[in-house]
Design an enzyme around this catalytic site. Structure first.
Site, PDB file in Angstrom:
ATOM      1  N   CYS A  19       0.812  -1.229   0.000  1.00  0.00           N
ATOM      2  CA  CYS A  19       0.000   0.000   0.000  1.00  0.00           C
ATOM      3  C   CYS A  19       0.840   1.272   0.000  1.00  0.00           C
ATOM      4  CB  CYS A  19      -0.947   0.014   1.189  1.00  0.00           C
ATOM      5  SG  CYS A  19      -2.001  -1.417   1.224  1.00  0.00           S
ATOM      6  N   HIS A  60      -3.247   7.303   2.639  1.00  0.00           N
ATOM      7  CA  HIS A  60      -3.676   5.994   2.134  1.00  0.00           C
ATOM      8  C   HIS A  60      -5.040   5.692   2.748  1.00  0.00           C
ATOM      9  CE1 HIS A  60      -4.018   1.878   1.149  1.00  0.00           C
ATOM     10  NE2 HIS A  60      -3.688   1.417   2.333  1.00  0.00           N
ATOM     11  N   ASN A  91     -10.028  -0.064   0.457  1.00  0.00           N
ATOM     12  CA  ASN A  91      -8.566  -0.020   0.394  1.00  0.00           C
ATOM     13  C   ASN A  91      -8.109  -0.552  -0.971  1.00  0.00           C
ATOM     14  OD1 ASN A  91      -5.830  -0.472   0.641  1.00  0.00           O
ATOM     15  ND2 ASN A  91      -5.950  -1.394   2.671  1.00  0.00           N
TER      16      ASN A  91
HETATM   17  N1  ACO Z   1     -18.259  -8.064  10.282  1.00  0.00           N
HETATM   18  C1  ACO Z   1     -18.618  -8.328  11.554  1.00  0.00           C
HETATM   19  N2  ACO Z   1     -17.745  -8.693  12.509  1.00  0.00           N
HETATM   20  C2  ACO Z   1     -16.452  -8.774  12.146  1.00  0.00           C
HETATM   21  C3  ACO Z   1     -16.010  -8.515  10.836  1.00  0.00           C
HETATM   22  C4  ACO Z   1     -16.978  -8.152   9.881  1.00  0.00           C
HETATM   23  N3  ACO Z   1     -16.671  -7.871   8.598  1.00  0.00           N
HETATM   24  N4  ACO Z   1     -14.685  -8.686  10.796  1.00  0.00           N
HETATM   25  C5  ACO Z   1     -14.289  -9.026  12.021  1.00  0.00           C
HETATM   26  N5  ACO Z   1     -15.365  -9.102  12.852  1.00  0.00           N
HETATM   27  C6  ACO Z   1     -15.411  -9.456  14.254  1.00  0.00           C
HETATM   28  C7  ACO Z   1     -14.254 -10.319  14.678  1.00  0.00           C
HETATM   29  O1  ACO Z   1     -14.514 -11.670  14.383  1.00  0.00           O
HETATM   30  C8  ACO Z   1     -14.215 -10.063  16.168  1.00  0.00           C
HETATM   31  O2  ACO Z   1     -15.216 -10.842  16.774  1.00  0.00           O
HETATM   32  P1  ACO Z   1     -14.954 -11.495  18.219  1.00  0.00           P
HETATM   33  O3  ACO Z   1     -14.754 -10.320  19.145  1.00  0.00           O
HETATM   34  O4  ACO Z   1     -16.213 -12.255  18.441  1.00  0.00           O
HETATM   35  O5  ACO Z   1     -13.731 -12.344  18.067  1.00  0.00           O
HETATM   36  C9  ACO Z   1     -14.646  -8.600  16.291  1.00  0.00           C
HETATM   37  O6  ACO Z   1     -15.284  -8.270  15.031  1.00  0.00           O
HETATM   38  C10 ACO Z   1     -13.486  -7.660  16.495  1.00  0.00           C
HETATM   39  O7  ACO Z   1     -12.479  -7.998  15.586  1.00  0.00           O
HETATM   40  P2  ACO Z   1     -11.179  -7.153  15.441  1.00  0.00           P
HETATM   41  O8  ACO Z   1     -10.334  -7.693  14.311  1.00  0.00           O
HETATM   42  O9  ACO Z   1     -10.515  -6.981  16.761  1.00  0.00           O
HETATM   43  O10 ACO Z   1     -11.836  -5.766  14.998  1.00  0.00           O
HETATM   44  P3  ACO Z   1     -11.197  -4.366  14.808  1.00  0.00           P
HETATM   45  O11 ACO Z   1     -11.942  -3.369  15.552  1.00  0.00           O
HETATM   46  O12 ACO Z   1      -9.696  -4.408  14.974  1.00  0.00           O
HETATM   47  O13 ACO Z   1     -11.495  -4.083  13.276  1.00  0.00           O
HETATM   48  C11 ACO Z   1     -10.362  -4.192  11.185  1.00  0.00           C
HETATM   49  C12 ACO Z   1     -11.025  -4.975  12.284  1.00  0.00           C
HETATM   50  C13 ACO Z   1     -11.368  -3.275  10.547  1.00  0.00           C
HETATM   51  C14 ACO Z   1      -9.829  -5.168  10.144  1.00  0.00           C
HETATM   52  C15 ACO Z   1      -9.227  -3.363  11.800  1.00  0.00           C
HETATM   53  O14 ACO Z   1      -8.424  -4.148  12.609  1.00  0.00           O
HETATM   54  C16 ACO Z   1      -8.368  -2.742  10.748  1.00  0.00           C
HETATM   55  O15 ACO Z   1      -8.792  -1.890   9.999  1.00  0.00           O
HETATM   56  N6  ACO Z   1      -7.095  -3.135  10.733  1.00  0.00           N
HETATM   57  C17 ACO Z   1      -6.176  -2.577   9.782  1.00  0.00           C
HETATM   58  C18 ACO Z   1      -6.482  -3.188   8.484  1.00  0.00           C
HETATM   59  C19 ACO Z   1      -5.814  -2.458   7.432  1.00  0.00           C
HETATM   60  O16 ACO Z   1      -5.939  -1.271   7.314  1.00  0.00           O
HETATM   61  N7  ACO Z   1      -5.143  -3.237   6.625  1.00  0.00           N
HETATM   62  C20 ACO Z   1      -4.520  -2.763   5.554  1.00  0.00           C
HETATM   63  C21 ACO Z   1      -3.415  -1.793   5.930  1.00  0.00           C
HETATM   64  S1  ACO Z   1      -2.102  -2.081   4.994  1.00  0.00           S
HETATM   65  C22 ACO Z   1      -2.743  -2.105   3.532  1.00  0.00           C
HETATM   66  O17 ACO Z   1      -3.445  -1.180   3.182  1.00  0.00           O
HETATM   67  C23 ACO Z   1      -2.562  -3.378   2.762  1.00  0.00           C
END
Ligand code: ACO
Length: 328
Positions: free
Chosen positions: A115, A255, A285
């Site tokens: 990214c 980004h 993204n």
């Molecule tokens: N819908 C509903 N629930 C979900 C989903 C979904 N799509 N995805 C995950 N959950 C659930 C999980 O299973 C978890 O459930 P649990 O508590 O029962 O285990 C709960 O939501 C919390 O999960 P987390 O992963 O801790 O949620 P978080 O608040 O961290 O959000 C997210 C997840 C959006 C992926 C976040 O961590 C994030 O944005 N991370 C960075 C991702 C990113 O930007 N990646 C790319 C950057 S680098 C690049 O661009 C390649």
């Protein structure tokens, strides 16, 4: 503040027509529009069709950038493509793009920095201009994340979209262009965001298909924390280099991965959200296409004016991160 040596002579983008909304995901997975919007800021993303390859999307964006620059493909002496999703492992996406454009006088190669890749490509391009190797470069980010996204995995499926952006980079007149740039990586964290299968360690196999290891795997929460920390640091480094503060930035184009990461970066850099361009809600993204897509949209919305100071900041798999300050 350094005298710029490289400036944008043209900018172009391409976005596929097909749109996947959060409502579509509600029908496919155990998820909800509310969860996706609250945790990521995303409402919909553009998804490429079979004919919208990485090279084809790159060509469409590049032709617009070349048109604006008043150049023909044969005027280019270099093509740099940033992509994590090349149409095939060999040769480079840049060579495929070169063939589609008929840019017969260019040296073409890819950059792999996920990214952050478009920022890496811009700064490599700046060096090629500064060294005298090149005079007219095409710097492209083109991505088909849908090809490596596991649509059965709700934690990654909702995040990604497809598209391309291209800039023509030429010698600056000394007043506008890249005025600061910073790049950094930490390969020790690679396995928090990666594709385990499909490379030479784990070549395509039946097992690979079974365990779905050719798709993106991500430890979301850890990636989130690193992204917030690294993007804040990257913003600081570019501002320090230029000897300015966030208050003096006219527009930040980050980004577009997650609205919460963007808000945290802006807050750290003391840049109010009114001066931060956001389109993650409509694009998701798109990896290295994300910043050029946002910059071009901001420009078409009349938000980018000559003389403005613009901060680009990115984070991605690797991990890689970086920032660029532009005087527009
Ligand atoms: N819908 C509903 N629930 C979900 C989903 C979904 N799509 N995805 C995950 N959950 C659930 C999980 O299973 C978890 O459930 P649990 O508590 O029962 O285990 C709960 O939501 C919390 O999960 P987390 O992963 O801790 O949620 P978080 O608040 O961290 O959000 C997210 C997840 C959006 C992926 C976040 O961590 C994030 O944005 N991370 C960075 C991702 C990113 O930007 N990646 C790319 C950057 S680098 C690049 O661009 C390649």
């Amino acid at each position: 503040m350094k005298r710029p040596v490289a400036a944008f002579a043209g900018l172009g983008t391409y976005s596929p027509g097909k749109i996947l909304t959060n409502a579509d995901f509600e029908r496919m997975l155990d998820t909800s529009d509310t969860w996706i919007r609250e945790r990521t800021g995303i409402r919909e993303r553009h998804i490429a069709g079979p004919d919208e390859t990485v090279a084809v999307m790159a060509r469409e964006a590049s032709l617009l950038a070349l048109q604006e620059a008043g150049l023909a493909p044969t005027d280019l002496d270099g093509i740099i493509v940033s992509t994590a999703t090349p149409d095939r492992p060999l040769p480079s996406a840049a060579c495929d793009l070169q063939a589609l454009l008929g840019a017969t006088n260019a040296a073409a190669f890819d950059i792999g920095a996920a990214c952050s890749g478009w920022l890496y490509a811009l700064l490599v391009g700046e060096s090629l201009l500064a060294s005298g190797f090149a005079k007219r470069l095409l710097v492209v980010g083109s991505e088909k994340l849908s090809a490596i996204t596991d649509y059965t995995d709700r934690s990654t499926a909702v995040l990604f979209g497809d598209g391309a952006g291209a800039a023509v980079l030429t010698a600056s007149d000394g007043t506008r262009g890249i005025i600061a740039g910073h790049l950094k990586s930490d390969g020790r964290l690679a396995e928090l965001l990666y594709r385990p299968g499909g490379g030479s360690v784990a070549p395509p196999s039946e097992q690979m298909l079974k365990d779905r290891s050719y798709f993106i795997k991500m430890a979301g929460r850890e990636v989130f924390k690193s992204a917030v920390r690294s993007m804040a640091d990257a913003a600081d480094r570019a501002l320090e280099q230029a000897g300015i503060t966030g208050e003096q930035v006219d527009l930040m184009i980050p980004h577009q991965a997650n609205i919460r990461i963007i808000e945290a970066t802006a807050e750290h850099a003391h840049i109010p959200m009114e001066r931060v361009f956001i389109n993650v809600d409509r694009f998701g993204n798109t990896s290295s296409a994300s910043i050029p897509l946002a910059l071009d949209e901001a420009r078409r919305a009349g938000l980018v004016k000559p003389g403005m100071t613009i901060l680009l900041v990115a984070f991605g798999a690797g991990f890689t991160w970086g920032s660029i300050l532009l005087r527009w």
